[in-house]
Structures are given as structure tokens and as C-alpha cells.
Design an enzyme around this catalytic site. Structure first.
Site, short mmCIF file in Angstrom:
data_model
loop_
_atom_site.label_atom_id
_atom_site.label_comp_id
_atom_site.label_asym_id
_atom_site.label_seq_id
_atom_site.Cartn_x
_atom_site.Cartn_y
_atom_site.Cartn_z
N HIS A 426 0.84 -1.20 0.00
CA HIS A 426 0.00 0.00 0.00
C HIS A 426 0.87 1.25 0.00
CE1 HIS A 426 0.89 0.77 4.26
NE2 HIS A 426 0.67 -0.55 4.47
N CYS A 447 3.57 -4.80 6.40
CA CYS A 447 3.23 -4.48 5.02
C CYS A 447 4.43 -3.88 4.27
CB CYS A 447 2.08 -3.49 4.98
SG CYS A 447 0.50 -4.23 5.51
#
Length: 471
Positions: A426, A447
Site C-alpha cells: 500500500h 506491510c
């Protein structure tokens, strides 16, 4: 004168004629007397050529015949012949034979015509006796003992065998028939019992030697061999994870069996082979070798993009396809997010190098974009593995727990989850920079933090299902 002389001569001959006639008459009387005496003799003796159960009792009195039959009964035997030699002599009395000839002898003597003794000289009088019987308990016990002896006689002899299909290193062949000399013990025992009952004196065990029923030139056997080798010699290929290989024919031949004129396949052996394939190729448990951009060939652990061979189902289908006798190439039945019929990672993928803190996106083998990134911090490292983009979402809010136990909520514009634990790729507008060792101090919760401008391009270019390799 002549007539008178003739009369005189006839009178002179008459005394001689009378003597001849008297002699003939006397002989006749004597003959009749002798025959009558013979008839009287045979009123108490058996006629000539009289036999009871093949025992000669001609001219015997009743008592003499009884003794003869009793003595003969004790000595009655059944000889067992093998290869033209007597190998055993069975005493019938020992085998439970019970015979009482008294009534038979008495009835035979009473029914015979003593005046027929003359004609009896020229014909046989065979008398059958139905009173011969066996004690079943004794007989069965002795036959059981005899079975052991017969089995011992068979030892060292050659068993008869039909021509049959057998397996060798290259496949299946026809093994020639064997003309043996062992006899069937069960059939011989059955015949021995029957012959004991029927009063026989010899039985040839060679009569119960079987000849081969199927010979090597049997047309049906030849057809079965052709069908069997058609199966054993097929080209059976597997296409797994971009690799195609052939199942060795000697292995297929080992799986096949031929019994009762039927070709079957050993399902256990097939399943053991499929299990070996699973152990070797399952991407759910085996790492993937990957030619990375900067570090050459690396080993990437299994991740969310993977499959597992369903061993039992695949073994059943493989066996069925082999038995069809046609060449084939198949891929195994699997369960997972990918298919075994194609390479797990093709020419389109995202590459995340944790050591270099860098990410690349290749499409059809061509580089689309690359960028520095920031991955998980030491306490929450980004998991290594062969994953895939399983969803794309705009304007998502990522939630989780910090190291101190507090909750966080991070809104992002572009969200692509890649595993089942909440890890994904992301944008991260809160990061001041990317690459280097920033992951050690400003690392994520796992992430892959990506520069916003690059993430927008990546989101637009990547399709759901794209592999993501993190190593």
C-alpha cells in the site's frame, strides 16, 4: 434153397446184434447214473465256473466256500501304481471293509440247478455280492492318513503348469507351459475310495496327472499379452509446475498385475508414487527457486500462492488413465490458489527484495516499474513467501495493534493484500523516505510501504492474481 439159406444166416447173426444193443443200453444207463451222481454232488456243491466277487468257489461245499471267502476277504488289496511300479498295497480290511457272504453263498447254492452242471462247464457264473460295506469312520481316518503318504510321493516331482503371463524387467512375457508328473492327490483319493467300494484291485496314480490346459501358443493368451504390454509400454507424462516428465515404463509395469486372466493395477503402489510427487512438488510445502533481479537465484518459502496434490484422488485418476492404454500427459488434481499445470511464477510478478529494500514489477518479462520500499520492522518483519494479490481496494483503512498494545488505524489510498494475516502492499504518505535501513527504525507492521506516486501506478497496472515474491 437160397431163401432158406438166407434165413438161416440171419438167425445166426441175431445174437451178436443183441449184444451190441445191450451194450449201448448199459452205457446209457451208466452215463445217466453218473450224471445223476454228479447232480447229487452239485446239490451240495457249487457248480463249475462259479465265482463270488471274482473269488473261485467251483465244486466247493458251502462250508468250504465260506472259509475261502473269509480267507480271501482278509487278503483283499488295492494296489496303487505310479510310474509302472506298485508304490503301496492297501489291505481293504484295514480300511474298514466289512463283508458277510453267508447269505449270498447259501442263496446261490439253493438257486442253482444241480442238473445243469454239464452245461455249467462251458459258461461262467459270476455272482455279485451287495453286502460288502465299509466302516465310514475307519475308512475316512485311513484315507486321511493315506493323503499324507500321497503328498509325500508327490514331493520332488514336477508340478504341471499352464503357460502364463509373467513380468520381467522390460514388461510382460509368456512363460511356457510345464508338463509335470505330479498327480492330483484329491482326485486320486476320490478314485481310491470309489474303487474300494467297487471291488477294484488296482489304481494307477498316473491317471491323475494333469496336462497343461493353456499352452504358450494359445491365441487368447497372446491377445492378453498384447493388451497388457500396450498398457505397460504407454507414454505417461506429468506436467507439473512448468516441468514435463515421463513416468518410467518399468515403474508402470511394476504396478500392473495379471491374475485370473485379468489385468489389474496396484492402487497402493500408484498412491505411493503420487505421494512422492506431492512430497517433491507441492508448492504449499516446498520453496520456489527464483531468479531475482539483484541477488541471482534465491529460494523463496511457500506462501499463499500455492497448491497441494490431492493424493488419493490423483492416484485413482492416474490408475484409471493408465488402464486405458493410451499415451497421455496430465497434471495432478490439486487444491489451492494456483494450478499445477503451469509454472507457479511466470513472467508477470512483483518482486520484493527485503535485503535491498526494493520492489520491481515485471509484466510479460518486461520491467514496468521499480521503487525503494520500507518493509516490516524487526519486531514485525514482513513474512517471506510466494504470495499473490488476492484483492485490490481503494481508500481502505488498515487496522491493527502496535507493539505497546495500542490500536492503530491507517487510511491508505491503494490497498493490495497478499497473504491471510493482513500483510499487503500500500501507499504510505507518512514515510519521509524509502530504502536503505529505514525498515529498522521506521519499519511497518509487516506491510510493504510504497511511495504514494509509485503505488498509484502499481495499483493501476497490477491485476488480481499477480504473484508477489518476498525474500
Amino acid at each position: 434153397m437160397s431163401e432158406l439159406s438166407s434165413r438161416k444166416n440171419r438167425h445166426q447173426k441175431n445174437p451178436k446184434t443183441k449184444w451190441i444193443i445191450s451194450g449201448i443200453a448199459a452205457v446209457g444207463v451208466i452215463g445217466l447214473a453218473g450224471y445223476a451222481l454228479g447232480s447229487n454232488f452239485y446239490s451240495k456243491h457249487f457248480l463249475p465256473n462259479t465265482q463270488v466277487e471274482a473269488v473261485e468257489i467251483s465244486n466247493m461245499s458251502l462250508e468250504q466256500a465260506k472259509k475261502t471267502m473269509a480267507d480271501k476277504n482278509k487278503s483283499q488289496t488295492l494296489q496303487l501304481l505310479l510310474d509302472n511300479q506298485v508304490v503301496k498295497e492297501i489291505n481293504k480290511t484295514d480300511y474298514g471293509m466289512q463283508a458277510d457272504f453267508k447269505d449270498t453263498l447259501k442263496n446261490t447254492l439253493q438257486k442253482q440247478n444241480p442238473w445243469s452242471w454239464g452245461t455249467a462247464l462251458f459258461k461262467d457264473n459270476q455272482v455279485k455280492d451287495s453286502t460288502v460295506a465299509y466302516d465310514d469312520t475307519v475308512l475316512n481316518q485311513k484315507l486321511a492318513e493315506l493323503k499324507t503318504e500321497l503328498e509325500q510321493l508327490n514331493q520332488g516331482r514336477t508340478a504341471t503348469q499352464d503357460a502364463q503371463i509373467t513380468k520381467d524387467a522390460s514388461g510382460f512375457i509368456i512363460t511356457n507351459e510345464v508338463v509335470g508328473n505330479t498327480f492330483s492327490v484329491d482326485e486320486a483319493l476320490k478314485a481310491i475310495k470309489k474303487d474300494l467300494m467297487n471291488g477294484q484291485t488296482q489304481i494307477n496314480l498316473n491317471d491323475y496327472v494333469h496336462q497343461p490346459k493353456v499352452k504358450a501358443n494359445d491365441s487368447k493368451l497372446q491377445e492378453q499379452l498384447t493388451a497388457l504390454n500396450k498398457i505397460a509400454q504407454i507414454t505417461a507424462n506429468y506436467a507439473i509446475n512448468g516441468t514435463t516428465f515421463q513416468i518410467p515404463n518399468e515403474l508402470i509395469a511394476d504396478w500392473l498385475t495379471y491374475e485370473n486372466k485379468q489385468v489389474t493395477i496396484n492402487q497402493e503402489k500408484v498412491q505411493a508414487y503420487v505421494q512422492q510427487l506431492a512430497d517433491q512438488y507441492n508448492t504449499s510445502t516446498n520453496p520456489t527457486s527464483f531468479n531475482s533481479t539483484r541477488r541471482g537465484v534465491v529460494s523463496v518459502p511457500a506462501g499463499t500462492l500455492s497448491w497441494s496434490i490431492q493424493v488419493a484422488d490423483e492416484a485413482k485418476e492416474l490408475a484409471n488413465q493408465i488402464m486405458q492404454g493410451q499415451n497421455f500427459t496430465r497434471s495432478p488434481i490439486t487444491k489451492g490458489s494456483a494450478k499445477a499445470s503451469q509454472p507457479l511464477v511466470g513472467n508477470t510478478y512483483i518482486e520484493v527484495d527485503l535485503t535491498n529494500q526494493h520492489m520491481w514489477y515485471y509484466k510479460d518479462g518486461a520491467l514496468v516499474l521499480e521503487t525503494d520500499v520500507v518493509t516490516g520492522k524487526p519486531t514485525t518483519p514482513t513474512p517471506k513467501g510466494v504470495d499473490y494479490v488476492w484483492k485490490k481496494e481503494r481508500n481502505a483503512t488498515l487496522k491493527g495493534t502496535n507493539d505497546d498494545g495500542s490500536k492503530y488505524e491507517s487510511p491508505v489510498s491503494y490497498w493490495m493484500p497478499i497473504d491471510w494475516t493482513g500483510v499487503g502492499i500500500h501507499d504510505s504518505d507518512w514515510q519521509p523516505a524509502y530504502g536503505g535501513n529505514l525498515w529498522q527504525t521506521r519499519g511497518s507492521h509487516g506491510c510493504v510501504n510504497t511511495p504514494p506516486s509509485v503505488m498509484a501506478q502499481l495499483y493501476a497496472a497490477v491485476e488480481v492474481g499477480t504473484p508477489v515474491l518476498i525474500f
